[in-house]
Structure formats: structure tokens, C-alpha cells
Design an enzyme around this catalytic site. Structure first.
Site, PDB file in Angstrom:
ATOM      1  N   HIS A  80      66.495  45.409  20.588  1.00  0.00           N
ATOM      2  CA  HIS A  80      65.909  43.932  20.298  1.00  0.00           C
ATOM      3  C   HIS A  80      64.513  44.019  20.329  1.00  0.00           C
ATOM      4  O   HIS A  80      63.900  43.562  19.465  1.00  0.00           O
ATOM      5  CB  HIS A  80      66.399  42.916  21.472  1.00  0.00           C
ATOM      6  CG  HIS A  80      65.848  41.473  21.340  1.00  0.00           C
ATOM      7  ND1 HIS A  80      65.001  41.182  22.541  1.00  0.00           N
ATOM      8  CD2 HIS A  80      65.958  40.597  20.326  1.00  0.00           C
ATOM      9  CE1 HIS A  80      64.861  39.944  21.884  1.00  0.00           C
ATOM     10  NE2 HIS A  80      65.185  39.539  20.707  1.00  0.00           N
ATOM     11  N   GLU A  83      63.505  45.261  17.080  1.00  0.00           N
ATOM     12  CA  GLU A  83      63.354  44.161  15.927  1.00  0.00           C
ATOM     13  C   GLU A  83      62.282  43.303  16.061  1.00  0.00           C
ATOM     14  O   GLU A  83      61.770  43.303  14.830  1.00  0.00           O
ATOM     15  CB  GLU A  83      64.809  43.291  16.171  1.00  0.00           C
ATOM     16  CG  GLU A  83      64.893  42.161  15.393  1.00  0.00           C
ATOM     17  CD  GLU A  83      65.336  40.928  16.223  1.00  0.00           C
ATOM     18  OE1 GLU A  83      64.847  39.914  16.039  1.00  0.00           O
ATOM     19  OE2 GLU A  83      66.475  40.887  16.925  1.00  0.00           O
ATOM     20  N   HIS A  84      61.760  43.053  17.050  1.00  0.00           N
ATOM     21  CA  HIS A  84      60.285  42.432  16.889  1.00  0.00           C
ATOM     22  C   HIS A  84      59.310  43.221  16.559  1.00  0.00           C
ATOM     23  O   HIS A  84      58.560  42.685  15.538  1.00  0.00           O
ATOM     24  CB  HIS A  84      60.342  42.042  18.532  1.00  0.00           C
ATOM     25  CG  HIS A  84      60.779  40.823  19.062  1.00  0.00           C
ATOM     26  ND1 HIS A  84      60.040  39.648  19.417  1.00  0.00           N
ATOM     27  CD2 HIS A  84      61.972  40.430  19.140  1.00  0.00           C
ATOM     28  CE1 HIS A  84      60.870  38.844  20.019  1.00  0.00           C
ATOM     29  NE2 HIS A  84      62.103  39.551  19.931  1.00  0.00           N
TER      30      HIS A  84
END
Length: 465
Positions: A80, A83-84
Site C-alpha cells: 500500500h 501504491e502511494h
């Protein structure tokens, strides 16, 4: 379907019920299925093109078969976090330039991370597809991961964890349920990661994840909308096709061992009402033709809580008035192990023990008495209508195909799965109700509400989804 999705979809399901009724009674015309073409680039990247020429728009998606299931202890949340960071610039385009360029083209874009995959998408005019593919393929191979950008973004992710999980009682309950229900599978860790892992994470951890999994031979390209397959293939070869394939790490099976007895725990958190969630270990779909139980469990979940006429709402909420809300959820398709979930919020004067007994009693009724053919037929009609109704959205067509492909199926399996749903019998429903809802596979988490503060943590700046 997850309990979170259930909560979000309740209003839309009322429209689905109406649609199903019209479909059954008036023979309403369904959206035409998109013409689908598949390609394989020389570097191992699969390309799926779904033609839908109703509007001059496209949905462009790249999905990576890398989610929190692929993480290791001590580095939870890294999928995650990366992803950022994918929006923080490449050697060619600076930080934020990706989003600025898509916005300038009149498009919208975002990304998402799940247990099983990470996806990136843009929705825009078909004339902007080449630019979107250029930008997306560039960050697949040329991402710049700087310590300064990482240090800023990890704070955003930690605030997101506080806002989405630590300040939300239901999220805390679900997090604890997964941590207790799974002991070997990485599904036990939250997608956003444990806070301590986020605090200890470094830019090198994110770089290692990027170099390990972000390769064309571990990615899927989906383009849906007003496009021609030959044109998409030419663009894909010119952009993604130039990227080199890389050896991928071996994936360990991490099979969840059999549960050997009921597990119970409680969660104290600020909340207005108590709630209880039950998770039963249940199989997920692995073979579309050979497996039968997952289809029956999917229909059972719909029978309990597909809409306001489901058994839980009808009996527990309206007739018995034991619960203010009661839901069921089951994910038929996933890379890891499965849970069949039951959730209830007690009505005034009732306890979580009352709602737990009532939900299990409803399953026991089905196990003992079966289900009427007419009720099953109605539920299946509504379920199939809901799935078919999604085909009216170009974006949903792409999402559905990608999810099937990335979890080990083929996008063409979708219609066959609906056929298997249509073929579920009362005997199959009764059989799974008898076999999968005993104590030995059950985990129960009860929310013990604490006083609610008026102060609420605001959404973190830069939150993308």
C-alpha cells in the site's frame, strides 16, 4: 462480498431488486456483453481489450499480482505504501506530474491495494489513451524513490491508518477478526499494515517491493471502451512492450492449518452501539467446473442478506426485533483462504449474545429444513440481475475481468460462474449450511463500546482512495 462492501451497497441493491423484477416480469433487455480480445506481449504482459462503443471514453487499468498476501512479517503495509509512492515521480516526470497530466486531459485516476493485488486506473477520452499508456508504462519501470518523498508519504499512510482503522470501531473489529481467524496466512495482517511496521519502514523496503513485483510479466493491462483491439495492441507494444521482463520470486503456499476450536475475543473502542462479527472458515473457488460449495455459499450469503428482503433483515430485524442491522458476507474469489461472515448490531434491550444466537439459529433452520424453491429462485434472479447490471458500466467491466485474471481465473470464466450460480439447488444450500457453520471453524469478535469523543481525526491530506 465483504461486510464493508455490503454496507456501501445497500442503497444500490434496492435498485437492483427493482431491476430484477422488471427483468423477470417484462424481459428487459440486458446490456450487450463487450467484445473481448486478448494478447500476450513478448515480455509476458497480458493485454485484454473490451470493446464498448457507446461513448468515446476508455478505462485504462494496470493490475499487479502483488498485494498484502505477498508481504512478510515486519514489512506489512509495504504494498500500500508503494501504491502511494507511484505518484511521486519518475526520471522523466516529476512528483505529482502524473496526476496533473491526466487532469489536463480531462481524465480521472486513482489506485487501490488489496490483499491479492494492486491496481492503477485512468478514465478518460479515447484520444488520451496513448498519453495514459505512456505515463503508466513509464512508472512501471522508471519510478524514482527518494527518501524525502518517502518520509512525507509514510506520514500520510500512518494518518490514513489512524483515520480508516484506529478511529473506526468496525474497522478495528474486522482487523482483530482477521488476526484471530488466520494464524498462518498473511491475510491475518491488515492491508494498510500494522502501525509499528509503518513506523519502522524505510524507502529501501519500498524499493525492494517495487523491484520484486513491478514487472510487465507480473502485470495485467485492461483497456475497455471505445477502442479497436489492433490500435490498443500497437500502443501496448510501443509502451509496455519495451519494458524487460524480470524473474519473479517463488510464491510460498502458506496454507492455513485446520482450526481446532472456537476462538473468541472482544474489542474495546469508542462507539455508539455494540456489535458482534462471526467468521467461519470456508472454502473459496479454485476450479470453476469442479468446485460446487463456493457457489452454494455465495447464494447462501445472498439469501441471508442480499437486500432488505433477505432472511436476516426480514426475521432478525423486522419480525424478532433482535437486531437493528444484520448482514452476511462471503468472498468467493481470492488468492488466500476464505471466511463466511455474519454481523449484527443488537436492538435496544438485546445483547450481542442474543444476536449471535439468532444468526446461528437462522443458519441452523436452513440446515434442518432446507430452503423453498421459490425463495431460492427469487434470490438467484436478483443476484444474476445485479451482476448483469454491472455490465452497463465500462469501468465495472474492466474491474470484473481484471479481478478474475489476477486471482488465477480467466475473464471468460465470468459467464460460466453465473451459470453455476443459476444451477445451485436447495439441496446444495442445505448441505453447506450443515457442514460449514460449526464451532470448530468459528471466530467471534464482540465490540464493547466505549464513550465517543466529539473530536474526530480529519482525513489525511493526500488520501487518494
Amino acid at each position: 462480498m465483504t461486510l464493508v462492501r455490503i454496507a456501501l451497497d445497500r442503497l444500490s441493491r434496492r435498485a437492483v431488486v427493482l431491476f430484477a423484477s422488471l427483468l423477470a416480469l417484462a424481459g428487459a433487455a440486458l446490456p450487450a456483453a463487450a467484445q473481448t480480445t486478448e494478447f500476450m506481449l513478448a515480455n509476458g504482459m497480458k493485454v485484454i481489450v473490451k470493446e464498448d462503443h457507446r461513448a468515446p471514453t476508455v478505462a485504462h487499468m494496470v493490475w499487479y499480482r502483488a498485494g498484502s498476501i505477498d508481504e512478510v512479517n515486519g514489512k506489512t503495509g509495504v504494498a500500500h505504501v508503494l501504491e502511494h509512492l507511484m505518484f511521486k515521480g519518475t526520471r522523466q516526470f516529476g512528483p505529482g506530474e502524473f496526476s496533473k497530466r491526466i487532469a489536463a486531459l480531462g481524465g480521472r485516476e486513482n489506485a487501490f491495494t488489496s490483499r491479492d493485488y494492486t491496481g492503477y486506473y485512468q478514465q478518460l477520452h479515447k484520444s488520451a489513451l496513448a498519453e495514459a499508456m505512456t505515463l503508466e508504462s513509464d512508472r512501471m519501470h522508471n519510478l524514482v524513490l527518494s527518501k524525502d518523498e518517502f518520509d512525507k508519504e509514510i506520514k500520510v499512510v500512518m494518518e490514513e491508518r489512524r483515520w480508516r482503522t484506529e478511529d473506526r470501531a468496525q474497522s478495528l473489529v474486522m482487523e482483530q477478526l482477521n488476526a484471530a481467524a488466520f494464524i498462518a496466512s498473511p491475510y491475518r495482517a491488515p492491508v494498510v499494515g500494522w502501525m509499528n511496521d509503518l513506523e519502522a519502514m524505510t524507502v529501501d523496503d519500498a524499493r525492494e517491493w517495487y523491484e520484486r513485483w513491478y514487472a510487465p510479466n507480473n502485470a495485467l493491462l485492461i483497456v475497455a471502451g471505445d477502442v479497436q483491439p489492433a490500435e490498443v495492441l500497437a500502443l501496448a507494444e510501443r509502451t509496455y512492450g519495451r519494458l524487460p521482463a524480470r524473474p519473479l520470486p517463488a510464491r510460498k503456499p502458506q496454507i492455513e492449518p485446520p482450526q481446532r476450536g472456537i476462538r473468541r475475543l472482544s474489542v474495546k473502542a469508542p462507539a455508539d452501539n455494540p456489535m458482534v462479527v462471526l467468521g467461519f472458515q470456508a472454502p473459496v473457488l479454485r476450479d470453476v467446473e469442479r468446485d460446487a460449495d463456493p457457489f452454494a455459499l455465495e447464494v447462501l450469503s445472498a439469501m441471508l442478506a442480499l437486500n432488505d428482503t433477505g432472511r436476516f433483515t426480514r426475521r432478525l430485524v423486522r419480525e424478532l426485533r433482535i437486531a437493528n442491522a444484520a448482514e452476511a458476507g462471503y468472498e468467493m474469489i481470492s488468492r488466500g483462504p476464505g471466511l463466511f461472515l455474519l454481523m449484527a448490531v443488537p436492538a435496544e434491550g438485546k445483547t450481542t449474545e442474543d444476536t449471535e444466537r439468532a444468526m446461528r439459529a437462522e443458519i441452523a433452520r436452513i440446515a434442518a429444513d432446507g430452503v423453498p424453491e421459490d425463495e431460492l429462485r427469487r434470490i438467484k434472479t436478483q443476484y444474476v440481475a445485479a451482476e448483469t447490471y454491472k455490465l452497463d458500466s465500462i469501468f465495472a467491466q474492466a474491474m470484473e475481468s481484471a479481478q478474475l485474471e489476477i486471482t488465477g481465473f480467466a475473464q471468460r470464466d465470468g459467464p460460466r460462474m453465473l451459470e453455476r450460480i443459476r444451477a445451485v439447488t436447495p439441496a446444495q444450500i442445505q448441505d453447506v449450511a450443515r457442514r460449514y457453520f460449526g464451532d470448530d471453524t468459528l471466530t467471534v469478535v464482540t465490540l464493547l463500546p466505549q464513550p465517543v469523543s466529539e473530536k474526530r481525526t480529519p482525513p489525511p491530506a493526500g488520501l487518494r482512495h
